[in-house]
Motif scaffolding. Sequence first.
Motif, PDB file in Angstrom:
ATOM      1  N   GLN A  29       0.809  -1.252  -0.130  1.00 51.19           N
ATOM      2  CA  GLN A  29       0.012   0.185  -0.099  1.00 51.19           C
ATOM      3  C   GLN A  29       0.733   1.240  -0.275  1.00 51.19           C
ATOM      4  O   GLN A  29       0.529   2.300  -0.549  1.00 51.19           O
ATOM      5  CB  GLN A  29      -1.006  -0.172   1.221  1.00 51.19           C
TER       6      GLN A  29
ATOM      7  N   ASN B 160       0.819   4.166  -2.709  1.00 50.60           N
ATOM      8  CA  ASN B 160       0.853   5.671  -2.316  1.00 50.60           C
ATOM      9  C   ASN B 160       2.077   6.485  -2.794  1.00 50.60           C
ATOM     10  O   ASN B 160       1.668   7.598  -3.238  1.00 50.60           O
ATOM     11  CB  ASN B 160       0.653   5.736  -0.822  1.00 50.60           C
TER      12      ASN B 160
ATOM     13  N   ASN C 104      -8.974  -4.088   1.893  1.00 50.70           N
ATOM     14  CA  ASN C 104      -8.881  -2.375   1.922  1.00 50.70           C
ATOM     15  C   ASN C 104      -7.965  -2.013   0.846  1.00 50.70           C
ATOM     16  O   ASN C 104      -7.774  -0.976   0.372  1.00 50.70           O
ATOM     17  CB  ASN C 104      -8.208  -2.025   3.159  1.00 50.70           C
TER      18      ASN C 104
ATOM     19  N   ASN D 242      -7.899   0.537  -2.466  1.00 53.01           N
ATOM     20  CA  ASN D 242      -7.121   1.610  -2.506  1.00 53.01           C
ATOM     21  C   ASN D 242      -5.806   1.483  -3.722  1.00 53.01           C
ATOM     22  O   ASN D 242      -4.640   2.285  -3.444  1.00 53.01           O
ATOM     23  CB  ASN D 242      -6.574   1.890  -1.089  1.00 53.01           C
TER      24      ASN D 242
END
Length: 237
Positions: A166, A170, A205, A209
């Motif tokens: 993640q 990002n 999750n 994302n």
Amino acid sequence: MTRLLTVDAELMTGTIIDRPNRFVVRVRFGDTRERVFLGDPGALEGIVEPGYKIICSPVNDSDRSTDYDAIAVFVGDVCVSVRTTLANDLFESGIRGDAISVFDGYKLEEREPSLPDHGRTDFRLITPNNTTAYVEVKSCTCIDNMIAKFPDRQTERGRRHLRSLQKLHNDGYESHIVFVVQRPDVKRFQPYRDVDPEFADLLANVQENGVEVHAIVTAFEPPHYRLQNNDLSIELN
């Protein structure tokens, strides 16, 4: 099915006696009993069971306490690979052979690369657009009603890898997790919520994302490993 790998070593079939610890299984070969190294430390319930037939390979290494490696176990007529680290080799072979449809046009740049921040992941790939993609690979052998499930034990390490993917996303990198199901008797994949609900929630999750979640299916037909399904259906509950 696309052939991915072939075992060059000698293969022997024995019968499982018991599993005294996570990394050792005792096996009967004819009239002899041997301690065999088990490279998959998972629970392996319904797989590594007394009386089941197991395929092993002899190893000549005086520094080891076991003289054999466990390769696969027959669960009924299904041959289940029990070599966790082999998942990376199977994935790499699929990438090099352009056999995994969701990675069509991707090229392998480095195995076990260092991450920009800290730590490592399993692969760094070059995308068809000449950008960088990171991939974490997980081996899966647990099934329930023809549904492949991961993990079969609590996995803080697995959760840490999801958080790392993640962060990579990002930071602007393409990131993927690939579950390599090392048995052919499956129809879809799910996280094993009953075993690790936090991992299941986190997987859903990170997918929401931007982290891409995939599963492929391999089959071991001694001595060959083949790609059976390069894009297994995924359900994140």
